[in-house]
Design an enzyme around this catalytic site. Structure first.
Site, PDB file in Angstrom:
ATOM      1  N   HIS A  49       0.860  -1.193   0.000  1.00 27.01           N
ATOM      2  CA  HIS A  49       0.000   0.000   0.000  1.00 27.01           C
ATOM      3  C   HIS A  49       0.896   1.243   0.000  1.00 27.01           C
ATOM      4  O   HIS A  49       1.967   1.249   0.613  1.00 27.01           O
ATOM      5  CB  HIS A  49      -0.928   0.001   1.220  1.00 27.01           C
ATOM      6  CG  HIS A  49      -1.941   1.095   1.157  1.00 27.01           C
ATOM      7  ND1 HIS A  49      -1.657   2.384   1.535  1.00 27.01           N
ATOM      8  CD2 HIS A  49      -3.227   1.104   0.722  1.00 27.01           C
ATOM      9  CE1 HIS A  49      -2.738   3.133   1.333  1.00 27.01           C
ATOM     10  NE2 HIS A  49      -3.699   2.377   0.842  1.00 27.01           N
TER      11      HIS A  49
ATOM     12  N   GLU B  31      -3.790   1.908  -7.455  1.00 27.96           N
ATOM     13  CA  GLU B  31      -4.192   3.004  -6.583  1.00 27.96           C
ATOM     14  C   GLU B  31      -3.242   4.187  -6.799  1.00 27.96           C
ATOM     15  O   GLU B  31      -2.178   4.246  -6.162  1.00 27.96           O
ATOM     16  CB  GLU B  31      -4.118   2.566  -5.121  1.00 27.96           C
ATOM     17  CG  GLU B  31      -5.022   1.403  -4.792  1.00 27.96           C
ATOM     18  CD  GLU B  31      -5.386   1.393  -3.316  1.00 27.96           C
ATOM     19  OE1 GLU B  31      -6.571   1.561  -3.019  1.00 27.96           O
ATOM     20  OE2 GLU B  31      -4.484   1.253  -2.485  1.00 27.96           O
TER      21      GLU B  31
ATOM     22  N   GLY C 122      -7.048   8.988  -0.243  1.00 27.67           N
ATOM     23  CA  GLY C 122      -7.191   9.666   1.052  1.00 27.67           C
ATOM     24  C   GLY C 122      -7.864  11.024   0.988  1.00 27.67           C
ATOM     25  O   GLY C 122      -8.333  11.467  -0.072  1.00 27.67           O
TER      26      GLY C 122
HETATM   27  C1  PEP Z   1      -6.624   3.517   0.061  1.00 23.27           C
HETATM   28  O1  PEP Z   1      -5.973   4.137   0.883  1.00 23.27           O
HETATM   29  O2  PEP Z   1      -6.216   2.443  -0.411  1.00 23.27           O
HETATM   30  C2  PEP Z   1      -7.894   4.057  -0.394  1.00 23.27           C
HETATM   31  C3  PEP Z   1      -8.427   3.552  -1.476  1.00 23.27           C
HETATM   32  O3  PEP Z   1      -8.421   5.048   0.366  1.00 23.27           O
HETATM   33  P1  PEP Z   1      -9.624   6.045  -0.006  1.00 23.27           P
HETATM   34  O4  PEP Z   1     -10.694   5.238  -0.677  1.00 23.27           O
HETATM   35  O5  PEP Z   1     -10.083   6.563   1.322  1.00 23.27           O
HETATM   36  O6  PEP Z   1      -9.046   7.086  -0.883  1.00 23.27           O
END
Ligand code: PEP
Length: 260
Positions: free
Chosen positions: A96, A168, A174
């Protein structure tokens, strides 16, 4: 790909009691869902044992947020594959962007973890994504190819079929994240699929590609309808069962009506 993977990483947000309440609410919802939906939750380490007890007879997969690659040793503060095997988790999230950013995890470390996860019977959920500088320098594709080729180096074609990949983009994740354009997500997923095909040939078609980063109740349909997106990895918008239920219910309706 027939299956649609939907899951959430709770990060460092829920106590065990809060997690258990969430799961108690999620279980009846999960029972109403199409068998095409593969559902997973990824809580903190301290909640894994009690949640595993609650989830044992359900279809909800349980994941851990990280793992060391060694089974034992002088690694203070770490959790080993053997320890997670004792609990009986299904998935381990690796790489991550917060692990990369705050704990200096690199692609070589993640590669060791991917091998350890596969050898321990877990599905590694490998997170990749470019940061804003890399995007602005137009090296997103190069960055992602490097991440994939390093994180998944040495994985056999058979093993590849147990891997999940989450794209991601760091700039989309975030509170301060900027939601990505679905067309961009689709373009990148197509590229990721090509890299995986180059690496694992026909086995690559069994690797689900999830999208994550500011997915919420207003935009999740745009992402899940984007070509080459096989699932969603959701943070904040799935941290209450109510908002997760809203997303799951609509997805389920879409499947029932053959829109997905
Ligand atoms: C993440 O941190 O992997 C994530 C997808 O967070 P968010 O959906 O809150 O942006």
């Amino acid at each position: 790909m027939n299956k649609i993977w939907i899951g959430t990483n709770w990060k460092m947000t829920k106590s065990t009691e809060e997690g258990l309440t969430y799961i108690e609410n999620l279980i009846p919802i999960s029972e109403q869902l199409s068998s095409r939906i593969e559902l997973f939750v990824i809580p903190s380490f301290t909640s894994l044992i009690p949640l595993q007890d609650s989830l044992a007879q359900t279809r909800i997969h349980l994941g851990a947020q990280n793992m060391h690659w060694e089974n034992e040793g002088a690694y203070t503060g770490e959790i080993s594959p053997k320890m997670l095997q004792e609990i009986g988790i299904d998935i381990v999230e690796l790489g991550h962007s917060e692990r990369r950013q705050y704990y200096n995890e690199n692609d070589q470390d993640i590669n060791k973890k991917v091998h350890a996860a596969l050898n321990s019977g877990f599905s590694p959920l490998v997170c990749i994504g470019e940061n804003i500088e890399q995007k602005n320098f137009a090296i997103s594709r190069e960055t992602l190819a490097m991440q994939l080729k390093t994180c998944l180096k040495g994985i056999s074609k058979d093993q590849a079929e147990k891997v999940l990949v989450a794209y991601e983009p760091v700039w989309a994740i975030g509170e301060k994240g900027v939601p990505a354009d679905p067309a961009y997500v689709s373009y990148i997923h197509h590229f990721i699929r090509e890299v995986l095909e180059e690496m694992f040939e026909e086995s690559s078609f069994n690797i689900p590609l999830l999208f994550g980063g500011s997915v919420n109740q207003s935009n999740f349909l745009d992402y899940i309808h984007s070509p080459h997106v096989n699932g969603l990895f959701i943070g904040r918008a799935a941290w209450t069962t109510q908002s997760f239920e809203n997303i799951l219910t609509v997805l389920n309706e879409q499947i029932t009506h053959n829109y997905l």
